[in-house]
Design an enzyme around this catalytic site. Structure first.
Site, mmCIF file in Angstrom:
data_model
loop_
_atom_site.group_PDB
_atom_site.id
_atom_site.type_symbol
_atom_site.label_atom_id
_atom_site.label_comp_id
_atom_site.label_asym_id
_atom_site.label_seq_id
_atom_site.Cartn_x
_atom_site.Cartn_y
_atom_site.Cartn_z
ATOM 1 N N PRO A 1 32.352 34.902 3.261
ATOM 2 C CA PRO A 1 33.247 35.704 4.082
ATOM 3 C C PRO A 1 34.503 36.132 3.296
ATOM 4 C CG PRO A 1 32.655 33.637 5.155
ATOM 5 C CD PRO A 1 32.299 33.519 3.701
ATOM 6 N N GLU A 2 35.102 37.225 3.720
ATOM 7 C CA GLU A 2 36.320 37.727 3.103
ATOM 8 C C GLU A 2 37.474 37.538 4.089
ATOM 9 O OE1 GLU A 2 35.592 41.642 1.394
ATOM 10 O OE2 GLU A 2 33.481 41.122 1.078
#
Length: 276
Positions: free
Chosen positions: A2-3
């Site tokens: 995830p970012e």
């Protein structure tokens, strides 16, 4: 993955589950990977923050030193890796269990790239990406003038963004989307002031929209919250994972190349590489 948008959504979701609770025990079977977690036991979570792609749980100080441990505040640092996330029930991919005085929260990570560690606040030498991270993209610290100046001498723009040094939290998805929005080729070097200003604005716009949408859940479905809620920003992707589909500006098929060992999506018409 995830970012920043996914990690920020996770932070907001786990806050009511952990804030104000005391960590009675942290259970896992990989002390070489999940480090110094015993130091968190007996401490209360007094804050849940985020820096780039890292979650930072602030742990209250002991009133007095116990068993020789540091009595001061500590942080429980969590990096979700590629597939990490929190759940309310244990599963086959549970790697770390946070037992609290009000129940347990489980850190699941199918691909095992996540990290959990207890550190002193701000002491991130063991995590060089975090230690040298640039400003938050939605904060006042992400100044346009500083970004424009740094971009003028930067190498290929996408790897530069992925380094986390010019701005934090921008990974593969949101680099592609920001570069599409600003009409810049991912391999463009030495941005002009006008190009860098466009990119600065695009990063802010893309990240704000992605956070508001709860991040992006891709086809593998690995990113979702403990309540089963998925992100919705993937329906707004203009470039990422749209290989062969028409550009929404000009109709040219989106292309995919490999740049700095990362799959990279762009429009060859709207995002032309300028010789420099």
């Amino acid at each position: 993955m995830p970012e920043l948008p996914e990690v920020e959504t996770t932070r907001r979701k786990i806050e009511p589950l952990l804030l104000g609770r005391t960590l009675t025990r942290i259970e896992h079977d990989a002390p070489h990977k999940y480090t110094d977690t015993h130091k968190a036991e007996g401490r209360t979570v007094i804050g849940i923050g985020r820096r780039g792609k890292y979650l930072l749980l602030r742990l209250a100080a002991f009133e007095a030193a116990l068993a020789g441990e540091d009595p001061g505040d500590l942080e429980l640092l969590v990096h979700l890796g590629m597939t990490g996330g929190f759940r309310l029930e244990a599963g086959p991919h549970t790697r770390v269990t946070l037992h609290t005085d009000q129940g347990a929260v489980y850190f699941n990570d199918p691909r095992r790239f996540g990290k959990v560690a207890v550190v002193r606040p701000g002491e991130y030498a063991a995590f060089p990406t975090l230690d040298g991270m640039g400003p938050e993209p939605l904060s006042e610290d992400f100044g346009e003038a500083e970004f424009v100046k740094a971009a003028a001498s930067a190498g290929a723009v996408k790897p530069w963004l992925l380094s986390q040094k010019p701005v934090s939290g921008v990974g593969n998805i949101y680099a592609d989307e920001s570069l599409w929005l600003s009409r810049l080729h991912p391999a463009q070097k030495k941005l002009t002031a006008e190009e860098a200003s466009r990119l600065h604005a695009a990063i802010r716009e893309v990240m704000a929209a992605a956070v508001a949408a709860g991040g992006s859940t891709l086809g593998d479905g690995t990113y979702q919250q403990h309540d089963g809620e998925a992100g919705q920003f993937q329906v707004h992707h203009h470039a990422y994972a749209r290989t062969g589909e028409p550009c929404e500006r000009c109709g040219t098929p989106i292309e995919k190349i490999v740049l700095a060992q990362r799959g990279t999506h762009f429009c060859p018409h709207c995002q032309q590489l300028q010789p420099r």
